[in-house]
Structure formats: C-alpha cells, structure tokens
Write a protein that holds these residues in place. Structure first.
Motif, PDB file in Angstrom:
ATOM      1  N   ALA A 126       0.748  -1.604  -0.363  1.00  0.00           N
ATOM      2  CA  ALA A 126       0.231   0.365  -0.253  1.00  0.00           C
ATOM      3  C   ALA A 126       0.990   1.189  -0.141  1.00  0.00           C
ATOM      4  N   VAL A 127       2.345   1.174   1.135  1.00  0.00           N
ATOM      5  CA  VAL A 127       2.975   1.863   1.093  1.00  0.00           C
ATOM      6  C   VAL A 127       3.406   2.930   0.247  1.00  0.00           C
ATOM      7  N   SER A 128       4.176   1.610  -0.965  1.00  0.00           N
ATOM      8  CA  SER A 128       5.052   1.523  -2.508  1.00  0.00           C
ATOM      9  C   SER A 128       3.756   2.356  -3.313  1.00  0.00           C
ATOM     10  N   ASP A 129       2.562   1.708  -3.452  1.00  0.00           N
ATOM     11  CA  ASP A 129       1.827   2.009  -4.390  1.00  0.00           C
ATOM     12  C   ASP A 129       1.195   3.671  -3.963  1.00  0.00           C
ATOM     13  N   LEU A 130       1.072   3.736  -2.583  1.00  0.00           N
ATOM     14  CA  LEU A 130       0.391   5.669  -2.545  1.00  0.00           C
ATOM     15  C   LEU A 130       2.373   6.115  -2.886  1.00  0.00           C
ATOM     16  N   ARG A 131       2.605   5.878  -2.843  1.00  0.00           N
ATOM     17  CA  ARG A 131       4.494   6.527  -3.315  1.00  0.00           C
ATOM     18  C   ARG A 131       5.257   6.973  -4.867  1.00  0.00           C
ATOM     19  N   ASN A 132       4.206   6.061  -5.581  1.00  0.00           N
ATOM     20  CA  ASN A 132       3.697   5.689  -7.057  1.00  0.00           C
ATOM     21  C   ASN A 132       2.957   6.859  -7.239  1.00  0.00           C
ATOM     22  N   LYS A 133       1.614   6.906  -6.669  1.00  0.00           N
ATOM     23  CA  LYS A 133       0.679   7.834  -7.176  1.00  0.00           C
ATOM     24  C   LYS A 133       0.211   9.418  -6.467  1.00  0.00           C
ATOM     25  N   GLY A 134       1.710   9.781  -6.082  1.00  0.00           N
ATOM     26  CA  GLY A 134       2.203  11.022  -5.798  1.00  0.00           C
ATOM     27  C   GLY A 134       2.430  11.518  -4.490  1.00  0.00           C
ATOM     28  N   PHE A 135       1.991  10.508  -4.112  1.00  0.00           N
ATOM     29  CA  PHE A 135       2.200  10.411  -1.916  1.00  0.00           C
ATOM     30  C   PHE A 135       3.154  10.254  -1.537  1.00  0.00           C
ATOM     31  N   GLU A 136       3.645  11.453  -0.897  1.00  0.00           N
ATOM     32  CA  GLU A 136       4.858  11.517   0.215  1.00  0.00           C
ATOM     33  C   GLU A 136       5.320  10.891   1.547  1.00  0.00           C
ATOM     34  N   HIS A 137       5.422  12.410   1.663  1.00  0.00           N
ATOM     35  CA  HIS A 137       5.389  13.451   2.834  1.00  0.00           C
ATOM     36  C   HIS A 137       4.347  13.762   3.795  1.00  0.00           C
ATOM     37  N   GLU A 138       3.274  12.617   3.061  1.00  0.00           N
ATOM     38  CA  GLU A 138       1.997  12.609   3.973  1.00  0.00           C
ATOM     39  C   GLU A 138       1.748  10.943   4.299  1.00  0.00           C
ATOM     40  N   ILE A 139       2.823  10.131   4.085  1.00  0.00           N
ATOM     41  CA  ILE A 139       2.322   9.301   4.761  1.00  0.00           C
ATOM     42  C   ILE A 139       3.032   8.537   6.239  1.00  0.00           C
ATOM     43  N   SER A 140       2.197   8.256   6.840  1.00  0.00           N
ATOM     44  CA  SER A 140       2.809   7.796   8.168  1.00  0.00           C
ATOM     45  C   SER A 140       2.109   6.125   8.178  1.00  0.00           C
ATOM     46  N   ILE A 141       3.497   5.659   9.022  1.00  0.00           N
ATOM     47  CA  ILE A 141       3.076   3.999   9.590  1.00  0.00           C
ATOM     48  C   ILE A 141       3.174   4.290  11.501  1.00  0.00           C
ATOM     49  N   VAL A 142       2.529   2.890  11.685  1.00  0.00           N
ATOM     50  CA  VAL A 142       2.811   3.657  13.795  1.00  0.00           C
ATOM     51  C   VAL A 142       2.567   1.157  13.719  1.00  0.00           C
ATOM     52  N   ALA A 143       3.740   1.436  14.417  1.00  0.00           N
ATOM     53  CA  ALA A 143       3.313  -0.744  14.680  1.00  0.00           C
ATOM     54  C   ALA A 143       3.760  -0.811  15.909  1.00  0.00           C
ATOM     55  N   LYS A 144       3.346  -1.918  16.501  1.00  0.00           N
ATOM     56  CA  LYS A 144       4.078  -1.959  17.749  1.00  0.00           C
ATOM     57  C   LYS A 144       6.203  -2.435  17.376  1.00  0.00           C
ATOM     58  N   ASP A 145       6.351  -2.538  18.635  1.00  0.00           N
ATOM     59  CA  ASP A 145       8.165  -3.082  17.912  1.00  0.00           C
ATOM     60  C   ASP A 145       7.856  -4.312  18.452  1.00  0.00           C
ATOM     61  N   GLU A 146       7.824  -5.389  18.806  1.00  0.00           N
ATOM     62  CA  GLU A 146       8.386  -6.509  19.597  1.00  0.00           C
ATOM     63  C   GLU A 146       9.073  -6.889  19.669  1.00  0.00           C
ATOM     64  N   SER A 147      10.466  -6.656  19.230  1.00  0.00           N
ATOM     65  CA  SER A 147      11.409  -7.503  19.065  1.00  0.00           C
ATOM     66  C   SER A 147      12.416  -5.866  20.079  1.00  0.00           C
TER      67      SER A 147
END
Length: 160
Positions: A18-39
């Motif tokens: 999804a992030v790759s596709d968003l970037r290909n569609k012109g979204f750059e600095h708008e994308i944010s991702i949050v996830a637990k860091d289990e390690s």
C-alpha cells in the motif's frame, strides 16, 4: 483544507504494498506508519526498497516488524508508550507521538483530527499487533488515498 485517512493492516506485506502504491501515486511526505516493535530493535534498513536496495531484508527495521516501511516515510523513530510498549512510527505522525509518553497513541491522533474514541480504537488495534497507516492530505486526494489503502487489504479505513 487537509484531512486524515487512517486504516489498519494485519500484515506487513499488505502495508508495504500500500505504501509503495501510494508513493507511486504521488503521496510522499503525507504517509505515516505506526506499529508495535515486538523485538525492541529499531535499526532502519538503509538497503530497503526505499533506499534503492533490491529487497526488504528480514530483521532490520523494528526487528523485521516493518521491514522497508520504516524508511518509506520521513521521521522514523522508536519510543515506549505506557500500556503499549515499544512502538515504531515513521512519517510526520512520528512527531506527534514524541509527547505521547503520557497520553498514548490516541492522544497523538487527536492532533490529526481523529476523534478520541476512534484514536482509542486504533490504539487497541496496535496493541493487537496491527499496523496503522495514516495519510494526511488535501481534500482532493482523500478518495485516492482511501482507495489505494482498500485495494491492498486495509481495514477500518476512515477519513477525518
């Protein structure tokens, strides 16, 4: 006027596509991702697809939790959130969570226009191990962002 499109992914692969596709569609600095860091590992893989490498290597960004996603948006960082534990956030939303040590993820999301009850919902999804994606963008790009997220299996897609 800007709005936030927020969603969850149950798998890293879906989120990365999804992030790759968003970037290909012109979204750059708008994308944010949050996830637990289990390690508890927070090294960012500079050989990931974002940085021109051939593939996303295992065990590098957030202990493999995010693979290449951590490098797909600016401002990747790790922090410990009470009640949630170690979290890695990438993109503009990461700055909101620097003050979330006491307010949790939900408190940070309210700064992006997410109602508190929905912020609590997304915080719960993080606790369950899901990845949260948020795109803060102009009104005219909201439907494109939501469509891309859904096309890659995003759940709980909402616009605020």
């Amino acid at each position: 006027m800007s709005k936030t499109v927020i969603s969850t992914f149950s798998s890293r692969a879906q989120a990365e596509k999804a992030v790759s596709d968003l970037r290909n569609k012109g979204f750059e600095h708008e994308i944010s991702i949050v996830a637990k860091d289990e390690s508890g590992t927070t090294a960012i893989d500079r050989n990931s697809e974002m940085y021109g490498g051939d593939s996303i290597t295992d065990g590098t960004a957030a202990g493999g939790m995010l693979g290449g996603i951590a490098g797909l948006a600016l401002g990747a960082g790790a922090m410990a959130i009470p009640g949630l534990g170690p979290v890695i956030a990438a993109g503009p939303i990461a700055g909101l969570f620097s003050g979330a040590a006491t307010g949790g993820i939900a408190g940070g999301l309210t700064d992006w226009g997410i109602p508190e009850d929905r912020g609590n919902y997304y915080e719960g999804k993080l606790k369950e191990g899901n990845i949260v994606a948020a795109i803060k963008t102009d009104d005219n790009k909201v439907s494109t962002a939501a469509s891309v997220l859904r096309s890659h299996g995003a759940q709980d897609v909402e616009t605020h």
